[in-house]
Design a protein around this motif. Structure first.
Motif, PDB file in Angstrom:
ATOM      1  N   GLY A  74      19.167  -6.480  66.106  1.00 56.82           N
ATOM      2  CA  GLY A  74      18.583  -6.004  64.852  1.00 56.82           C
ATOM      3  C   GLY A  74      19.577  -5.104  64.142  1.00 56.82           C
ATOM      4  O   GLY A  74      20.462  -4.512  64.774  1.00 56.82           O
ATOM      5  N   ALA A  75      19.454  -5.021  62.831  1.00 56.45           N
ATOM      6  CA  ALA A  75      20.359  -4.148  62.069  1.00 56.45           C
ATOM      7  C   ALA A  75      19.731  -3.793  60.724  1.00 56.45           C
ATOM      8  O   ALA A  75      18.956  -4.585  60.173  1.00 56.45           O
ATOM      9  CB  ALA A  75      21.705  -4.847  61.840  1.00 56.45           C
ATOM     10  N   VAL A  76      20.067  -2.600  60.257  1.00 58.10           N
ATOM     11  CA  VAL A  76      19.814  -2.288  58.852  1.00 58.10           C
ATOM     12  C   VAL A  76      21.164  -1.994  58.218  1.00 58.10           C
ATOM     13  O   VAL A  76      22.036  -1.375  58.837  1.00 58.10           O
ATOM     14  CB  VAL A  76      18.856  -1.084  58.647  1.00 58.10           C
ATOM     15  CG1 VAL A  76      17.435  -1.460  58.995  1.00 58.10           C
ATOM     16  CG2 VAL A  76      19.309   0.124  59.417  1.00 58.10           C
ATOM     17  N   HIS A  91      17.378  -5.557  56.056  1.00 60.99           N
ATOM     18  CA  HIS A  91      16.927  -5.497  57.442  1.00 60.99           C
ATOM     19  C   HIS A  91      16.998  -6.903  57.996  1.00 60.99           C
ATOM     20  O   HIS A  91      16.345  -7.815  57.470  1.00 60.99           O
ATOM     21  CB  HIS A  91      15.488  -4.953  57.543  1.00 60.99           C
ATOM     22  CG  HIS A  91      14.951  -4.996  58.943  1.00 60.99           C
ATOM     23  ND1 HIS A  91      13.614  -5.198  59.225  1.00 60.99           N
ATOM     24  CD2 HIS A  91      15.569  -4.886  60.154  1.00 60.99           C
ATOM     25  CE1 HIS A  91      13.443  -5.200  60.545  1.00 60.99           C
ATOM     26  NE2 HIS A  91      14.599  -5.015  61.132  1.00 60.99           N
ATOM     27  N   VAL A  92      17.807  -7.090  59.037  1.00 57.81           N
ATOM     28  CA  VAL A  92      17.943  -8.405  59.666  1.00 57.81           C
ATOM     29  C   VAL A  92      17.653  -8.239  61.146  1.00 57.81           C
ATOM     30  O   VAL A  92      17.930  -7.192  61.729  1.00 57.81           O
ATOM     31  CB  VAL A  92      19.363  -8.996  59.453  1.00 57.81           C
ATOM     32  CG1 VAL A  92      19.592  -9.335  57.998  1.00 57.81           C
ATOM     33  CG2 VAL A  92      20.436  -8.053  59.967  1.00 57.81           C
ATOM     34  N   ALA A  93      17.083  -9.264  61.760  1.00 58.08           N
ATOM     35  CA  ALA A  93      16.733  -9.104  63.175  1.00 58.08           C
ATOM     36  C   ALA A  93      16.522 -10.430  63.868  1.00 58.08           C
ATOM     37  O   ALA A  93      16.113 -11.422  63.260  1.00 58.08           O
ATOM     38  CB  ALA A  93      15.472  -8.255  63.313  1.00 58.08           C
ATOM     39  N   TYR A  94      16.803 -10.396  65.177  1.00 54.94           N
ATOM     40  CA  TYR A  94      16.460 -11.476  66.096  1.00 54.94           C
ATOM     41  C   TYR A  94      15.233 -11.076  66.927  1.00 54.94           C
ATOM     42  O   TYR A  94      14.877 -11.809  67.844  1.00 54.94           O
ATOM     43  CB  TYR A  94      17.597 -11.700  67.091  1.00 54.94           C
ATOM     44  CG  TYR A  94      18.818 -12.449  66.606  1.00 54.94           C
ATOM     45  CD1 TYR A  94      18.803 -13.259  65.470  1.00 54.94           C
ATOM     46  CD2 TYR A  94      20.003 -12.386  67.350  1.00 54.94           C
ATOM     47  CE1 TYR A  94      19.925 -13.951  65.082  1.00 54.94           C
ATOM     48  CE2 TYR A  94      21.129 -13.092  66.975  1.00 54.94           C
ATOM     49  CZ  TYR A  94      21.094 -13.867  65.833  1.00 54.94           C
ATOM     50  OH  TYR A  94      22.213 -14.579  65.465  1.00 54.94           O
ATOM     51  N   THR A 140      27.230   0.420  54.754  1.00 56.73           N
ATOM     52  CA  THR A 140      27.173   1.036  56.088  1.00 56.73           C
ATOM     53  C   THR A 140      26.119   0.290  56.899  1.00 56.73           C
ATOM     54  O   THR A 140      25.242  -0.372  56.335  1.00 56.73           O
ATOM     55  CB  THR A 140      26.785   2.521  56.032  1.00 56.73           C
ATOM     56  OG1 THR A 140      25.507   2.620  55.403  1.00 56.73           O
ATOM     57  CG2 THR A 140      27.804   3.343  55.263  1.00 56.73           C
ATOM     58  N   ALA A 141      26.201   0.410  58.222  1.00 53.63           N
ATOM     59  CA  ALA A 141      25.283  -0.362  59.084  1.00 53.63           C
ATOM     60  C   ALA A 141      24.803   0.482  60.253  1.00 53.63           C
ATOM     61  O   ALA A 141      25.487   1.404  60.701  1.00 53.63           O
ATOM     62  CB  ALA A 141      26.007  -1.595  59.619  1.00 53.63           C
ATOM     63  N   GLN A 142      23.615   0.173  60.717  1.00 50.29           N
ATOM     64  CA  GLN A 142      23.109   0.627  62.016  1.00 50.29           C
ATOM     65  C   GLN A 142      22.621  -0.607  62.745  1.00 50.29           C
ATOM     66  O   GLN A 142      21.959  -1.455  62.131  1.00 50.29           O
ATOM     67  CB  GLN A 142      21.938   1.612  61.847  1.00 50.29           C
ATOM     68  CG  GLN A 142      22.297   2.941  61.242  1.00 50.29           C
ATOM     69  CD  GLN A 142      23.136   3.801  62.177  1.00 50.29           C
ATOM     70  OE1 GLN A 142      23.174   3.553  63.384  1.00 50.29           O
ATOM     71  NE2 GLN A 142      23.813   4.791  61.613  1.00 50.29           N
ATOM     72  N   VAL A 143      22.936  -0.705  64.029  1.00 55.55           N
ATOM     73  CA  VAL A 143      22.458  -1.860  64.787  1.00 55.55           C
ATOM     74  C   VAL A 143      21.634  -1.383  65.981  1.00 55.55           C
ATOM     75  O   VAL A 143      21.689  -0.214  66.365  1.00 55.55           O
ATOM     76  CB  VAL A 143      23.620  -2.757  65.284  1.00 55.55           C
ATOM     77  CG1 VAL A 143      24.488  -3.207  64.134  1.00 55.55           C
ATOM     78  CG2 VAL A 143      24.438  -2.054  66.354  1.00 55.55           C
ATOM     79  N   GLN A 144      20.867  -2.308  66.551  1.00 58.79           N
ATOM     80  CA  GLN A 144      20.119  -1.991  67.758  1.00 58.79           C
ATOM     81  C   GLN A 144      20.280  -3.120  68.781  1.00 58.79           C
ATOM     82  O   GLN A 144      20.571  -4.258  68.415  1.00 58.79           O
ATOM     83  CB  GLN A 144      18.631  -1.780  67.441  1.00 58.79           C
ATOM     84  CG  GLN A 144      17.950  -3.015  66.931  1.00 58.79           C
ATOM     85  CD  GLN A 144      16.501  -2.807  66.487  1.00 58.79           C
ATOM     86  OE1 GLN A 144      15.914  -3.698  65.933  1.00 58.79           O
ATOM     87  NE2 GLN A 144      15.936  -1.652  66.725  1.00 58.79           N
ATOM     88  N   HIS A 145      20.110  -2.736  70.033  1.00 60.26           N
ATOM     89  CA  HIS A 145      20.049  -3.695  71.150  1.00 60.26           C
ATOM     90  C   HIS A 145      18.718  -3.373  71.815  1.00 60.26           C
ATOM     91  O   HIS A 145      18.665  -2.714  72.834  1.00 60.26           O
ATOM     92  CB  HIS A 145      21.218  -3.483  72.112  1.00 60.26           C
ATOM     93  CG  HIS A 145      22.560  -3.701  71.506  1.00 60.26           C
ATOM     94  ND1 HIS A 145      23.329  -4.818  71.763  1.00 60.26           N
ATOM     95  CD2 HIS A 145      23.272  -2.964  70.628  1.00 60.26           C
ATOM     96  CE1 HIS A 145      24.462  -4.744  71.085  1.00 60.26           C
ATOM     97  NE2 HIS A 145      24.450  -3.621  70.387  1.00 60.26           N
TER      98      HIS A 145
END
Ligand SMILES: NC(=O)c1ccc[n+]([C@@H]2O[C@H](COP(=O)([O-])OP(=O)(O)OC[C@H]3O[C@@H](n4cnc5c(N)ncnc54)[C@H](O)[C@@H]3O)[C@@H](O)[C@H]2O)c1
Length: 374
Positions: A240-242, A256-259, A225-230
């Protein structure tokens, strides 16, 4: 490698071509290839014979650093003239499929950058084209080959961690809208959903999903499952996402990945947790050699450094092993015996990630928070 009469057996050359001569090809693949070739007098020696890029300056910058390499006006011409054994595909994501399919149709082995494609249909077509051509084809998951990660894999396989319960990965960077890999004017396709297919999640999470299964000896993530952010950057892809997942064998996985993480902050960390201990690797995720690795014992709580080769880049090992596999397949060895990670398996992980991202609900506040307001 010695011949029966004791003399060194002649080397077999794997003739490489590159489609897409940008940042990763120039700064990571080529140095890896040159390092893999250096000093080898037997076995398989990789050699770059030709490159192509719609930007002639980019092609020339790569070719000039590889003795004997030529530039070609397009991939079709390159394949017809130079007939490479292997093609490294390092175009923007939405162009992986046509390049990989053309290379496969010409009988070349395909090492295609991640993510496999910008969407699922294209990734499936890419895999299908390679399967129909019967060539060796793989995703360029260089992190599989980092010597620290190999040490982790061996420690897990030896039982040193006891029952593995969790893998936790942080893999983040800073990628503003006007990002450029080298300060030159740059068309940042990573911020364009049509060309990238997604943002930080699709760009960075594939490494962690691949690595988890590799470190756990094939126990791949099967639920995600994923959650993303802007949250920070004003572009239409996530910054960003977890992701939370579970392997078929029951190991929990957090990514946890992110720009949106400044590069000066701690941002590359891998932990494999077990009932007897935990392995922690810092600054090993990425393209370069080096980093640190230690084992924390569950009974002693002591940190013991784990030695590994800190001078060899994961790209060098990747080129060396893919070259050997490509030559073995050319000599008649079945693909499934020459290379341990079938492209269908990479495709399954790509599908799992895209399906998880397709279930993400839109963030409550779609507009990014401006820098400095928080
Ligand atoms: N494995 C890793 O650690 C890693 C690191 C960086 C990038 N990548 C992947 O590598 C790929 C390239 O990324 P990059 O950062 O080098 O991008 P980049 O923009 O620096 O380079 C891409 C190059 O492809 C060229 N190109 C465009 N269309 C082409 C075509 N039809 N044929 C040949 N070349 C074409 C562009 O002109 C450009 O020079 C992406 O898929 C990316 O996700 C992987």
């Amino acid at each position: 490698m010695n011949a029966p009469d004791g003399r060194t057996a002649p080397a077999t050359v794997c003739r490489w071509a590159v489609a897409g001569c940008g940042w990763v090809a120039r700064d990571h693949f080529l140095p890896g290839l040159l390092a893999a070739a250096a000093g080898r007098s037997g076995g398989t020696v990789p050699r770059l014979v030709a490159v192509t890029d719609p930007d002639p300056a980019a092609a020339a910058r790569l070719a000039v650093r590889a003795p004997g390499a030529r530039t070609a006006p397009g991939l079709d011409a390159l394949l017809a003239v130079h007939r490479p054994d292997a093609v490294y595909v390092a175009t923007p994501n939405h162009l992986h499929r046509p390049a990989a399919a053309a290379a496969a149709a010409a009988g070349a082995a395909v090492l295609c950058e991640k993510p496999l494609a910008a969407d699922l249909a294209d990734a499936e077509r890419l895999a299908d084209a390679c399967r129909r051509a019967g060539v060796l084809a793989a995703t360029a998951y260089d992190q599989r080959f980092h010597p620290a990660h190999r040490a982790v894999r061996e420690a897990v396989a030896s039982g040193a961690l006891g029952t593995v319960t969790a893998v936790r990965i942080t893999y983040c960077c800073w990628l503003p809208p006007a990002w450029s890999p080298d300060g030159r004017p740059y068309d940042n396709w990573r911020a364009d959903p049509a060309r990238a297919g997604g943002g930080a999640a699709l760009d960075l999470a594939p490494h962690g999903l691949d690595l988890t299964g590799v470190l756990l000896g094939g126990d791949d993530v099967t639920e995600l499952t994923a959650q993303v952010q802007h949250r920070v950057h004003p572009y239409p892809v996530d910054d960003g996402a977890v992701l939370a997942g579970r392997t078929g064998g029951g190991v929990l996985v957090c990514l946890h990945v992110a720009y949106n993480t400044p590069d000066a902050l701690p941002r590359r960390r891998l932990e494999v947790v077990g009932t007897l201990g935990q392995l922690t690797a810092v600054d090993t995720l990425g393209q370069d050699a080096g980093g640190r690795l230690w084992l924390t014992g569950a009974r002693t709580a002591r940190r013991v450094p784990v030695p590994f080769d800190t001078g060899t880049s994961p790209f060098a090992v990747q080129v060396r092993e893919f070259s050997s596999a490509a030559v073995a397949v050319r000599a008649g060895r079945p693909v499934r015996r020459a290379w341990p990670w079938p492209l269908q398996r990479d495709l399954a992980l790509h599908r799992l990630l895209l399906e998880a991202l397709s279930r993400v609900r839109p963030a409550p506040s779609p507009s990014p928070v401006e820098e400095g307001r928080r």
